[in-house]
Scaffold this motif. Structure first.
Motif, PDB file in Angstrom:
ATOM      1  N   GLU A 197       1.565   7.847  -7.357  1.00 67.00           N
ATOM      2  CA  GLU A 197       0.074   7.233  -6.857  1.00 67.00           C
ATOM      3  C   GLU A 197       0.490   6.109  -6.432  1.00 67.00           C
ATOM      4  OE1 GLU A 197      -2.354   7.838 -10.402  1.00 67.00           O
ATOM      5  OE2 GLU A 197      -1.601   9.769 -10.783  1.00 67.00           O
ATOM      6  N   PRO A 198      -0.703   5.770  -5.670  1.00 65.00           N
ATOM      7  CA  PRO A 198      -0.687   4.142  -5.041  1.00 65.00           C
ATOM      8  C   PRO A 198      -0.638   3.163  -5.983  1.00 65.00           C
ATOM      9  CG  PRO A 198      -2.773   5.335  -4.562  1.00 65.00           C
ATOM     10  CD  PRO A 198      -1.968   6.246  -5.177  1.00 65.00           C
ATOM     11  N   GLY A 199       0.203   2.027  -5.793  1.00 64.57           N
ATOM     12  CA  GLY A 199       0.242   0.971  -6.617  1.00 64.57           C
ATOM     13  C   GLY A 199      -1.103   0.255  -6.806  1.00 64.57           C
ATOM     14  N   ASN A 232       6.896   0.935  -4.287  1.00 59.88           N
ATOM     15  CA  ASN A 232       6.715  -0.641  -4.481  1.00 59.88           C
ATOM     16  C   ASN A 232       7.947  -1.120  -4.965  1.00 59.88           C
ATOM     17  OD1 ASN A 232       4.276  -2.271  -3.933  1.00 59.88           O
ATOM     18  ND2 ASN A 232       3.464  -0.357  -4.299  1.00 59.88           N
ATOM     19  N   VAL A 233       8.549  -0.624  -5.962  1.00 67.46           N
ATOM     20  CA  VAL A 233       9.711  -0.911  -6.961  1.00 67.46           C
ATOM     21  C   VAL A 233      10.980  -0.786  -5.937  1.00 67.46           C
ATOM     22  CG1 VAL A 233      11.041  -0.915  -8.637  1.00 67.46           C
ATOM     23  CG2 VAL A 233       8.336  -0.695  -8.970  1.00 67.46           C
ATOM     24  N   ARG A 244       2.213  -6.785 -13.179  1.00 63.60           N
ATOM     25  CA  ARG A 244       3.334  -6.546 -13.846  1.00 63.60           C
ATOM     26  C   ARG A 244       4.246  -5.441 -12.844  1.00 63.60           C
ATOM     27  NH1 ARG A 244       1.781  -3.532 -18.851  1.00 63.60           N
ATOM     28  NH2 ARG A 244      -0.402  -3.835 -18.335  1.00 63.60           N
ATOM     29  N   LEU A 245       3.530  -4.703 -11.901  1.00 62.43           N
ATOM     30  CA  LEU A 245       4.183  -4.021 -10.874  1.00 62.43           C
ATOM     31  C   LEU A 245       4.908  -5.232  -9.988  1.00 62.43           C
ATOM     32  CD1 LEU A 245       4.786  -1.312  -9.332  1.00 62.43           C
ATOM     33  CD2 LEU A 245       2.690  -1.599  -8.084  1.00 62.43           C
ATOM     34  N   PRO A 258       0.945  -1.273   0.040  1.00 64.28           N
ATOM     35  CA  PRO A 258      -0.055  -0.014   0.092  1.00 64.28           C
ATOM     36  C   PRO A 258       0.927   1.390   0.155  1.00 64.28           C
ATOM     37  CG  PRO A 258      -0.024  -1.038   2.128  1.00 64.28           C
ATOM     38  CD  PRO A 258       0.946  -1.895   1.166  1.00 64.28           C
ATOM     39  N   LYS A 259       1.713   1.298  -1.179  1.00 61.97           N
ATOM     40  CA  LYS A 259       2.735   2.513  -1.079  1.00 61.97           C
ATOM     41  C   LYS A 259       2.707   3.033  -2.755  1.00 61.97           C
ATOM     42  CE  LYS A 259       6.056   0.415   1.778  1.00 61.97           C
ATOM     43  NZ  LYS A 259       6.495   1.392   2.801  1.00 61.97           N
TER      44      LYS A 259
END
Lengths: 265, 234
Positions: free
Chosen positions: A157-159, A117-118, A169-170, A111-112
């Motif tokens: 923006e949030p993932g 996230n990456v 894909r993220l 939730p980031k």
């Protein structure tokens, strides 16, 4: 036919990434994996197929010690990554998982933001010395995840706001951000629509140039489409392991034939 | 494979295609038999029936192609099922060619009835055609019973057909050298003989398809070839 055989021959020549010998896995008293021996090669997609409960996911999770998190799970035998026993006491499972990344069935972004996230993995493993380097790693990972063009203007923006296919894909981008050597995928497309599935499959084919990819899938057509080697599991046994083209045109074991032609479930 | 698919409609589709192949095979067997008979007995009416019957054979091939295309699209067959579907398409194509040759034999019969008889070559041709028809029957039986041994036997017997053709070739040459008036009918007879020999090759292909269905391997290229007329000087 000959062209196909030549391609298969080329891939057979890659080196062995994972060598599993006499692997047995138990959940308490129940044996989930029975004496599995398999070589997983580098720069190649290996698919695990088999009916539900056949042990394919269990075996996949042995490859980066995800089963360590299940208290009643016991792994016997030997699994070597580049010749090194991954169950050796000196091996840090967290470091192992940086080398052996994983993508799960349901997209599970943190939730980031997309960026964070990456950046998460590279940050905790200290792969970037400064912001510029981290930016570069994130962009490279998102490009490898075939997502960059779609998200480059909204990295913060949030993932979780992305579509299901984009989220998956993220997660793949997140998994490749730590520069793993192997990518494990457990049913990566089962929650995706056919278009998103095709995009992820195309991505898997691109990832093969760099990594060893192991994919568990319920879709036999997907296994046929994306993999070079296929392993068929049934009741905890590795029934047949061979070149995908051969498994789908002329399997050796009658159980494989029955399963892939839709005769046993 | 005796086991049934979980999806019973898949089994029904395959069974229908198998039945169509057998029906088509039956029509082609009749065409060979009747064409050979009309040739020997100079029966123009029967020859015309064979020519008309070829339309039904062509239509069967069309239907089999449509049904196999649909099966591939809807069922995505794999392994043994895939080999079966591929084989079915090829078998239908081979049967269609054999049907064409039978039709051609019937066409030439119409011409031959107005020409002098060339020795007993018509009887020899009929024997040759009947042997091809028996080979076809065995190839189709082998296909239905998944009998690799019988299929191999059929492939072996093609050698006899080639030899029969060689003998006929020489015989016809002799007739033509003896009397130029024999040339026209003998040429027709020769085309019929050559076409019958080709039928044998198509039957061999069908038998090879069965071996592929069962074993997943295509028989090697070392199959006996005894037609040497194209490389020898009579």
């Amino acid at each position: 036919m000959n062209v196909m055989q030549d391609v298969e021959k080329q891939v057979t020549d890659t080196e062995i990434k994972f060598a599993a010998r006499n692997v047995n896995v138990f959940y308490g008293d129940a044996q989930a994996i029975k004496d599995v021996n398999v070589d997983i090669r580098d720069k190649m997609v290996t698919a695990f197929i088999g009916p539900s409960g056949c042990g394919k996911s269990t075996f996949l999770r042995c490859l980066n010690r995800m089963n360590d998190t299940i208290p009643i799970c016991r792994v016997e035998g030997e699994i070597r990554l580049d010749g090194e026993d991954i169950y050796d006491k000196r091996v840090d499972p967290v470091q192992l998982r940086a080398r052996v990344g994983m993508v799960f069935q349901k997209p599970n972004p943190f939730p980031k933001s997309i960026y964070d996230n990456v950046a998460y993995g590279p940050r905790i493993h200290g792969l970037a010395r400064n912001k510029a380097e981290l930016d570069e790693i994130v962009e490279k990972a998102l490009r490898r995840g075939a997502l960059w063009d779609e998200v480059k203007d909204r990295l913060h923006e949030p993932g979780t706001g992305l579509s299901g296919g984009q989220q998956q894909r993220l997660c793949i981008a997140r998994a490749v951000a730590t520069e793993p050597e192997v990518l494990l995928m457990d049913e990566p497309c089962s929650a995706l629509d056919p278009i998103a599935t095709a995009q992820v499959e195309e991505l898997i084919d691109e990832l093969r140039a760099r990594y060893s990819v192991v994919i568990v899938t319920h879709s036999m057509q997907q296994a046929a489409r994306v993999s070079q080697k296929t392993a068929f599991f049934h009741l905890g046994e590795l029934v047949e392991f061979g070149e995908t083209a051969q498994i789908f045109t002329n399997p050796v074991d009658p159980r494989t034939e029955s399963y892939i032609t839709g005769r046993i479930g | 494979m005796s086991e049934q698919h979980i999806l019973s409609a898949f089994d029904r589709d395959i069974e229908r295609i198998q039945a169509e192949i057998m029906k088509m095979g039956g029509l082609v067997e009749d065409a060979i038999r009747n064409a050979a008979k009309s040739l020997e007995s100079r029966d123009v009416e029967l020859a015309d029936q064979v020519r008309a019957g070829d339309k039904a054979i062509d239509a069967m091939e069309e239907r089999i192609n449509e049904d196999t295309a649909r099966l591939i699209a809807l069922r995505a067959p794999t392994a043994g099922d895939l080999r079966l579907v591929l084989a079915v398409m090829k078998i239908a194509a081979n049967l269609e060619r054999i049907g064409d040759y039978a039709k051609n034999m019937a066409k030439r019969t119409r011409v031959l009835v107005d020409s002098p008889v060339v020795g007993d070559t018509a009887s020899a041709l009929r024997r040759m055609a009947m042997e091809v028809q028996r080979m076809l029957k065995d190839a189709l039986d082998a296909y239905i019973q998944r009998d690799v041994e019988l299929a191999e036997d059929v492939i072996e017997r093609d050698k006899d057909i080639d030899q029969m053709y060689n003998a006929l070739f020489r015989e016809l040459l002799t007739f033509m050298m003896e009397d130029p008036r024999n040339i026209t009918p003998a040429m027709h007879m020769h085309f019929i003989a050559k076409n019958t020999e080709r039928m044998g090759d198509h039957v061999t292909n069908i038998a090879e398809q069965l071996i592929y269905v069962v074993t997943g391997e295509r028989p090697g290229e070392d199959r006996p070839k005894a037609d040497r007329t194209s490389t020898s000087k009579a």
